[in-house]
Design an enzyme around this catalytic site. Structure first.
Site, PDB file in Angstrom:
ATOM      1  CD  GLU A  72      -2.721   0.137   2.674  1.00 37.78           C
ATOM      2  OE1 GLU A  72      -2.374  -0.696   3.382  1.00 37.78           O
ATOM      3  OE2 GLU A  72      -3.421   1.075   2.989  1.00 37.78           O
TER       4      GLU A  72
ATOM      5  CG  ASP B 200     -10.400 -10.544   6.084  1.00 39.76           C
ATOM      6  OD1 ASP B 200     -10.946 -10.721   7.092  1.00 39.76           O
ATOM      7  OD2 ASP B 200      -9.469  -9.784   5.881  1.00 39.76           O
TER       8      ASP B 200
END
Ligand code: ADE
Length: 249
Positions: free
Chosen positions: A12, A216
């Site tokens: 990221e 998730d």
């Protein structure tokens, strides 16, 4: 008014680092801090490291050694709230530590000697981050989502629960939610750093805001989904959102 941008993961951070003008690398406390400018703002980019203690150390160094006046966190989280799907984004309103329990000395979840269980994010900074999230994600475009078989992302705002556990068990999620609900808290997502960053920022009076892309549902699938998701989805989202955020600071 230096802005700190904390990321949980290297993938990221790479995209954000590429935006930095005049990047200077500074090492402190085993961490690498990248100082420079982005969109005319002084910024410091750093990885939080994983877990509450590591994130608290990183935040303390940012404030003490780099004199940052605002902190923004981007990362991924497990969705535990109803309707919070993989690919959605949660902008934090407040944080709680789901693994903090000093009962019977203090009520469950209460941070001892703070008289409270939740710590709010800064309303103005969070409103700016929420607006940037909407605009930034709209800019990512439908084609992107379709190519990854994701629905268009929904943006949620609410409570995020942090703890020193990667949650990947539906039974654990049910218990975690039921216990938090019983104490009057409704978490949308779980992760491992935000509440610690919020606490250090609270202690220093430094405004804090956070966004997490849902990687998730904190079930058995969670470890499998994780790395590919960070590279393919969370990293481009963080870049799109923060690019907007910086423009309007
Ligand atoms: N970060 C991303 N997914 C997570 C999960 N399931 N538990 C804790 N932290 C996470």
């Amino acid at each position: 008014m230096t802005l700190a941008i904390m990321s949980a993961l290297l993938d990221e951070q790479r995209g954000l680092l590429a935006q930095l003008v005049n990047p200077q690398r500074v090492r402190r406390a085993g961490r690498t801090f990248w100082c420079g400018q982005w969109g005319g703002q002084d910024v410091v980019l750093v990885l939080s490291k994983v877990g509450k203690v590591a994130a608290a150390t990183t935040t303390t160094v940012l404030i003490e050694a780099f004199d940052v006046k605002r902190v923004v966190f981007t990362g991924v989280a497990g969705g535990v709230g109803g309707g919070v799907k993989v690919g959605d984004v949660v902008v934090a309103e407040a944080f709680i530590q789901h693994d903090l329990n000093s009962a019977p000395l203090f009520p469950r979840y209460e941070i001892p000697l703070y008289g409270r269980a939740t710590l709010d994010c800064d309303p103005a900074l969070s409103a700016a981050l929420l607006a940037a999230t909407h605009v930034g994600l709209a800019g990512v475009g439908e084609h992107f989502h379709r190519s990854l078989l994701l629905d268009a992302p929904e943006v949620h705002q609410g409570l995020i629960a942090s703890g020193d556990q990667f949650v990947c068990d539906p039974v654990a999620v049910t218990v975690l939610r039921a216990d938090l609900n019983a104490a009057g808290h409704e978490p949308l997502a779980v992760e491992m750093e935000g509440a610690a960053v919020a606490q250090v920022c609270h202690d220093y009076g430094v405004p804090f805001a956070a966004m997490r892309t849902i990687s998730d549902r904190a079930d058995a699938q969670a470890p499998l989904d994780f790395s590919a998701f960070v590279t393919q989805v969370a990293s481009p989202y963080a870049l799109a959102v923060l690019g907007q955020f910086i423009k309007h600071l």
